[in-house]
Design an enzyme around this catalytic site. Structure first.
Site, short mmCIF file in Angstrom:
data_model
loop_
_atom_site.label_atom_id
_atom_site.label_comp_id
_atom_site.label_asym_id
_atom_site.label_seq_id
_atom_site.Cartn_x
_atom_site.Cartn_y
_atom_site.Cartn_z
N HIS A 173 3.95 4.32 10.79
CA HIS A 173 5.52 3.75 10.96
C HIS A 173 5.96 4.04 12.34
O HIS A 173 7.05 4.08 12.57
CB HIS A 173 6.28 4.11 9.95
CG HIS A 173 5.58 3.98 8.67
ND1 HIS A 173 5.47 2.66 8.15
CD2 HIS A 173 5.30 4.88 7.77
CE1 HIS A 173 5.02 2.85 7.01
NE2 HIS A 173 4.60 4.01 6.70
N ASP A 202 -0.37 -1.98 7.16
CA ASP A 202 0.62 -1.51 6.61
C ASP A 202 1.16 -2.69 5.89
O ASP A 202 1.72 -2.63 4.69
CB ASP A 202 1.29 -0.63 7.31
CG ASP A 202 2.89 -0.11 6.32
OD1 ASP A 202 2.68 0.47 5.62
OD2 ASP A 202 4.01 -0.74 6.70
N GLU A 232 -4.54 4.08 -0.78
CA GLU A 232 -5.26 4.69 0.61
C GLU A 232 -6.44 4.80 0.48
O GLU A 232 -7.37 4.54 1.00
CB GLU A 232 -4.20 6.12 1.00
CG GLU A 232 -2.94 5.94 1.30
CD GLU A 232 -2.82 5.78 2.81
OE1 GLU A 232 -3.25 5.20 3.39
OE2 GLU A 232 -1.40 5.51 3.14
N ASP A 270 -4.78 1.35 4.85
CA ASP A 270 -3.56 1.88 4.54
C ASP A 270 -3.34 1.38 2.98
O ASP A 270 -3.90 0.24 2.66
CB ASP A 270 -2.31 1.24 5.44
CG ASP A 270 -0.97 2.06 5.47
OD1 ASP A 270 -1.37 3.26 4.86
OD2 ASP A 270 -0.04 1.53 6.12
N GLY A 271 -2.42 2.13 2.34
CA GLY A 271 -2.11 1.97 1.08
C GLY A 271 -0.54 2.01 0.96
O GLY A 271 0.22 2.66 2.03
N ASP A 293 -3.20 6.68 8.21
CA ASP A 293 -2.09 7.66 8.31
C ASP A 293 -2.12 8.46 7.08
O ASP A 293 -1.11 9.35 7.09
CB ASP A 293 -0.91 6.67 8.48
CG ASP A 293 -0.55 5.93 7.28
OD1 ASP A 293 -1.12 5.85 6.29
OD2 ASP A 293 0.37 5.16 7.57
#
Length: 173
Positions: free
Chosen positions: A120, A130, A43, A8-9, A66
């Site tokens: 999320h 995240d 990301e 994740d970023g 995501d």
């Protein structure tokens, strides 16, 4: 055995202080970031650093992500961009091309699959990545120590590339 990891970023301001992270479990994760970058750079870098960390395992890698942008960049668009001299269909240069080229090199000869997960919404591994990516971005924002994690056991990974281009945030019409 397939390694399953989330990548994740995060960017606070997009562009702004930014972070990246990958997560397998509490003993195998890494994070980092920059004072100014975009979420897309975060990301892509999370995927890149995960590929680098796990490349000597000999195991297939399944990446939970995501970001449709990161997934499609690695699975659908990369070959065409490369064939067109790192240009998009409209002839414009590919954004984040230096990271994309590094991803191309790291994906060669690897068995890597991607799975999109909604961000999320409580997906345990995605949330763990995240939190770490956002933590790195927040550390840059607050000028505090960036949490980097334990990484992959017995593996030294080169530092994440510095962003060479910061694309404007996407606009929706």
């Amino acid at each position: 055995m397939t390694i399953v990891a989330a990548a994740d970023g995060s960017a606070l301001g997009n562009p702004g202080p930014a972070g990246w992270a990958w997560y397998v479990d509490d003993d195998r994760w890494a994070a980092g970031g920059w004072p100014r970058a975009t979420n897309n750079i975060g990301e892509l870098t999370a995927v890149l650093q995960l590929l680098r960390a796990t490349k000597d395992t000999g195991e297939p890698l399944h990446i939970l992500c995501d970001s449709q942008y990161a997934i499609k960049a690695c699975t659908e668009w990369l070959a065409g961009w490369k064939r067109k001299g790192w240009r998009k269909a409209d002839g414009k240069p590919v954004l984040n091309v230096e990271i994309i080229k590094e991803l191309d090199a790291e994906l060669q000869g690897r068995k890597v699959t991607f799975e999109w997960v909604r961000g999320h919404v409580g997906h345990e591994m995605n949330e763990a990545a995240d939190v770490r990516a956002r933590g790195a971005a927040t550390a840059f924002q607050n000028h505090t120590e960036v949490p980097t994690g334990p990484g992959w056991p017995d593996t030294v990974v080169p530092p994440a590339p510095e962003p060479v281009q910061v694309e404007p945030p996407a606009t929706l019409f």
